[in-house]
Design a protein around this motif. Sequence first.
Motif, mmCIF file in Angstrom:
data_model
loop_
_atom_site.group_PDB
_atom_site.id
_atom_site.type_symbol
_atom_site.label_atom_id
_atom_site.label_comp_id
_atom_site.label_asym_id
_atom_site.label_seq_id
_atom_site.Cartn_x
_atom_site.Cartn_y
_atom_site.Cartn_z
ATOM 1 N N GLY A 12 12.733 10.179 5.229
ATOM 2 C CA GLY A 12 12.828 8.870 4.577
ATOM 3 C C GLY A 12 14.122 8.729 3.805
ATOM 4 N N ARG A 13 14.100 7.774 2.873
ATOM 5 C CA ARG A 13 15.320 7.490 2.119
ATOM 6 C C ARG A 13 15.032 7.263 0.640
ATOM 7 N NH1 ARG A 13 19.936 5.941 5.002
ATOM 8 N NH2 ARG A 13 19.547 5.658 7.231
ATOM 9 N N VAL A 14 16.064 7.483 -0.156
ATOM 10 C CA VAL A 14 16.006 7.118 -1.569
ATOM 11 C C VAL A 14 16.091 5.589 -1.656
ATOM 12 C CG1 VAL A 14 17.232 7.267 -3.781
ATOM 13 C CG2 VAL A 14 17.082 9.286 -2.293
ATOM 14 N N SER A 24 7.825 9.720 4.787
ATOM 15 C CA SER A 24 6.661 9.861 5.671
ATOM 16 C C SER A 24 5.570 10.665 4.985
ATOM 17 C CB SER A 24 7.042 10.610 6.945
ATOM 18 O OG SER A 24 8.138 10.024 7.545
ATOM 19 N N ARG A 25 4.334 10.223 5.197
ATOM 20 C CA ARG A 25 3.206 11.012 4.686
ATOM 21 C C ARG A 25 3.039 12.284 5.493
ATOM 22 N NH1 ARG A 25 -0.566 9.318 1.176
ATOM 23 N NH2 ARG A 25 -0.299 7.213 0.388
ATOM 24 N N GLU A 26 3.262 12.147 6.792
ATOM 25 C CA GLU A 26 3.162 13.328 7.656
ATOM 26 C C GLU A 26 4.522 13.981 7.706
ATOM 27 O OE1 GLU A 26 1.504 13.651 11.792
ATOM 28 O OE2 GLU A 26 0.159 12.129 10.938
ATOM 29 N N GLU A 46 -7.225 0.935 6.744
ATOM 30 C CA GLU A 46 -8.163 1.645 7.604
ATOM 31 C C GLU A 46 -7.505 2.847 8.291
ATOM 32 O OE1 GLU A 46 -10.521 -1.081 10.105
ATOM 33 O OE2 GLU A 46 -10.276 0.464 11.652
ATOM 34 N N GLU A 47 -6.285 2.609 8.793
ATOM 35 C CA GLU A 47 -5.606 3.672 9.554
ATOM 36 C C GLU A 47 -4.856 4.635 8.650
ATOM 37 O OE1 GLU A 47 -3.157 1.519 12.244
ATOM 38 O OE2 GLU A 47 -4.843 0.868 13.497
ATOM 39 N N GLY A 48 -4.614 4.200 7.428
ATOM 40 C CA GLY A 48 -3.810 5.025 6.512
ATOM 41 C C GLY A 48 -2.349 4.644 6.612
ATOM 42 N N SER A 49 -1.673 4.591 5.476
ATOM 43 C CA SER A 49 -0.237 4.272 5.479
ATOM 44 C C SER A 49 0.535 5.426 6.086
ATOM 45 C CB SER A 49 0.268 4.045 4.049
ATOM 46 O OG SER A 49 -0.493 3.051 3.406
ATOM 47 N N THR A 50 1.634 5.115 6.774
ATOM 48 C CA THR A 50 2.449 6.183 7.359
ATOM 49 C C THR A 50 3.479 6.700 6.358
ATOM 50 O OG1 THR A 50 3.975 4.532 8.240
ATOM 51 C CG2 THR A 50 2.212 5.286 9.702
ATOM 52 N N ARG A 51 3.751 5.891 5.323
ATOM 53 C CA ARG A 51 4.768 6.316 4.343
ATOM 54 C C ARG A 51 4.189 6.244 2.932
ATOM 55 N NH1 ARG A 51 9.625 2.289 5.905
ATOM 56 N NH2 ARG A 51 7.951 0.799 5.528
ATOM 57 N N LEU A 98 0.813 -1.211 0.000
ATOM 58 C CA LEU A 98 0.000 0.000 0.000
ATOM 59 C C LEU A 98 0.849 1.264 0.000
ATOM 60 C CD1 LEU A 98 -2.851 -0.950 2.501
ATOM 61 C CD2 LEU A 98 -2.541 -1.565 0.087
ATOM 62 N N GLU A 99 2.013 1.190 0.641
ATOM 63 C CA GLU A 99 2.855 2.395 0.709
ATOM 64 C C GLU A 99 3.843 2.461 -0.449
ATOM 65 O OE1 GLU A 99 4.581 2.036 4.598
ATOM 66 O OE2 GLU A 99 5.835 0.338 4.030
ATOM 67 N N THR A 100 3.889 1.412 -1.279
ATOM 68 C CA THR A 100 4.863 1.399 -2.367
ATOM 69 C C THR A 100 4.199 1.356 -3.743
ATOM 70 O OG1 THR A 100 5.046 -1.000 -2.024
ATOM 71 C CG2 THR A 100 6.766 0.377 -1.056
ATOM 72 N N GLY A 101 2.925 1.739 -3.789
ATOM 73 C CA GLY A 101 2.265 1.878 -5.085
ATOM 74 C C GLY A 101 1.836 0.570 -5.727
ATOM 75 N N LEU A 102 1.690 -0.486 -4.931
ATOM 76 C CA LEU A 102 1.361 -1.794 -5.507
ATOM 77 C C LEU A 102 -0.027 -2.295 -5.092
ATOM 78 C CD1 LEU A 102 4.847 -3.533 -5.165
ATOM 79 C CD2 LEU A 102 3.789 -2.611 -7.237
ATOM 80 N N GLU A 103 -0.885 -1.393 -4.656
ATOM 81 C CA GLU A 103 -2.216 -1.825 -4.224
ATOM 82 C C GLU A 103 -2.981 -2.479 -5.378
ATOM 83 O OE1 GLU A 103 -4.512 1.052 -2.047
ATOM 84 O OE2 GLU A 103 -6.226 -0.313 -1.863
ATOM 85 N N TRP A 104 -2.641 -2.095 -6.622
ATOM 86 C CA TRP A 104 -3.324 -2.688 -7.777
ATOM 87 C C TRP A 104 -3.104 -4.206 -7.836
ATOM 88 C CZ3 TRP A 104 -0.422 -5.264 -11.427
ATOM 89 C CH2 TRP A 104 0.965 -5.030 -11.398
#
Lengths: 119, 352
Positions: B300-302, B321-323, B270-275, B244-250
């Motif tokens: 974060g990091r590259v 981080s999203r936040e 439900e809680e939302g990804s942190t990154r 979910l945080e790496t663009g692979l939800e599809w």
Amino acid sequence: MKYTTSHEWVEDESGGRMGITAYAAEAMGDIVFVEFLVAEGDRVEAGQAIAEVESVKSSAQAYAPSEGFVEELNRYVVDDPSLVNADAEGEGHLLILSGLKAEGLMDEETYQTFCENEG
Amino acid sequence: MRHTYLYDAHLSLGAKMGSFGEWEMPLWYSEGVSQEVKAVREDVGLFDVSHMGTFSIRGNVLGALQPLVTNDLSLVPIGKAQYTLLLNEKGGIVDDLIAYRVEEDLWNLVVNAGNRDGDWAWIRERVGKGVVMEDDSESIVLVALQGPHAAATLSELGFSSKGIPRFGLGKGEILGNLVSGARTGYTGEDGFELFIPLQSAFVVWEGLISAGARPCGLAARDVLRLEASFPLHGQDISPRTSPLETGLEWAVKWNKGSFVGKGALLKEREEGSTRERVGIQTRIPVRFGNEVYCGEECVGRVTSGLFSPTLGHPIGLALISRERPEGDLVVMKGGRPRKATRVKLPFYRRKG
């Protein structure tokens, strides 16, 4: 020509043209960026990073082999970084240093043995 | 170091060899990585990818594998393939792989080289007794023929790919040698992955090169996949990152029933990804592991970074981080801050 353990070459322990070695350039592959971290006339300390060299896949920094002065930057390698691949220990040099007090750098034969053992 | 079956062919082509995990692989050949990338984008290139793992699994595969993967294998008809993920209980990505449905009850799995042994054990432990698994990695040579002229190159050698859709499978002969082909790849171009029996591998490899395919090394492969924004396991995705945080939800099908890691993913959803994964562009290439800052805060990091010969500038993926504070992203590299601009993914998409 004298060589360092961090894969730079310098014309003479007292100064001259300086760059990354042909061995280093070949290991990096296609070089796409050279950025100088010093300016002409700057005084540099031993081990100070003086240029950043970037290939498609990897990054390297070139370090001053001793204290000294930056005489001239080779701007041709900024415009055409592939010069470093084509002629690393000639036209693809990075800069000219003066007033170096380097000691104990390797000669060509010793450096070749060093590279073979490192690989 | 481990060598693939085509090792001697690489040496005779003058490959610059280097290590990739425990494998010694061609990094590039005599013309260098930029020319190889260009060949794949504009013509056709050939990669030895036989260091990857190839498993076959026979029996009640749907029953055995569905609970292990995120995507829905029941949607895959015979003769088609699907990208899917193995997760751990925490929702972390154990590996990404492609599952090929060869027959009703016979599937092939192609997994990352570095995860071959781990995946084998992971799957074996969990599939139960209803299936028979075989490790074909040493008896099949996998090569990837990629680029807009890949199909023409194959047909020149006797293999018609006309009826093979994207992610479809086909069989044919290359110079009289029976091979299986799948219209898959990791480059963002049209292309095929060819499953070749060991005894024909060298002839087929040579034949493809004689027909105009340029041999390409792992450096070009890394460039091409990053330009197309495909993740690399061990860098962009890992057991410590979720889909979910790496663009692979599809590749996650929520309605297919339970699978390992689903509980953790549902909680994350439900809680939302942190990154989040973001695409960045910089003036100087930034690299894997470099820290990303927003203001004073390390966010974060590259996870991948290199110079894109196709686009003519450096590109990178970062997990941050999203936040985070408002403002520009800055990557610290070699003690120097480098301004990073966010760009939309994918960096490169082929036309048509």
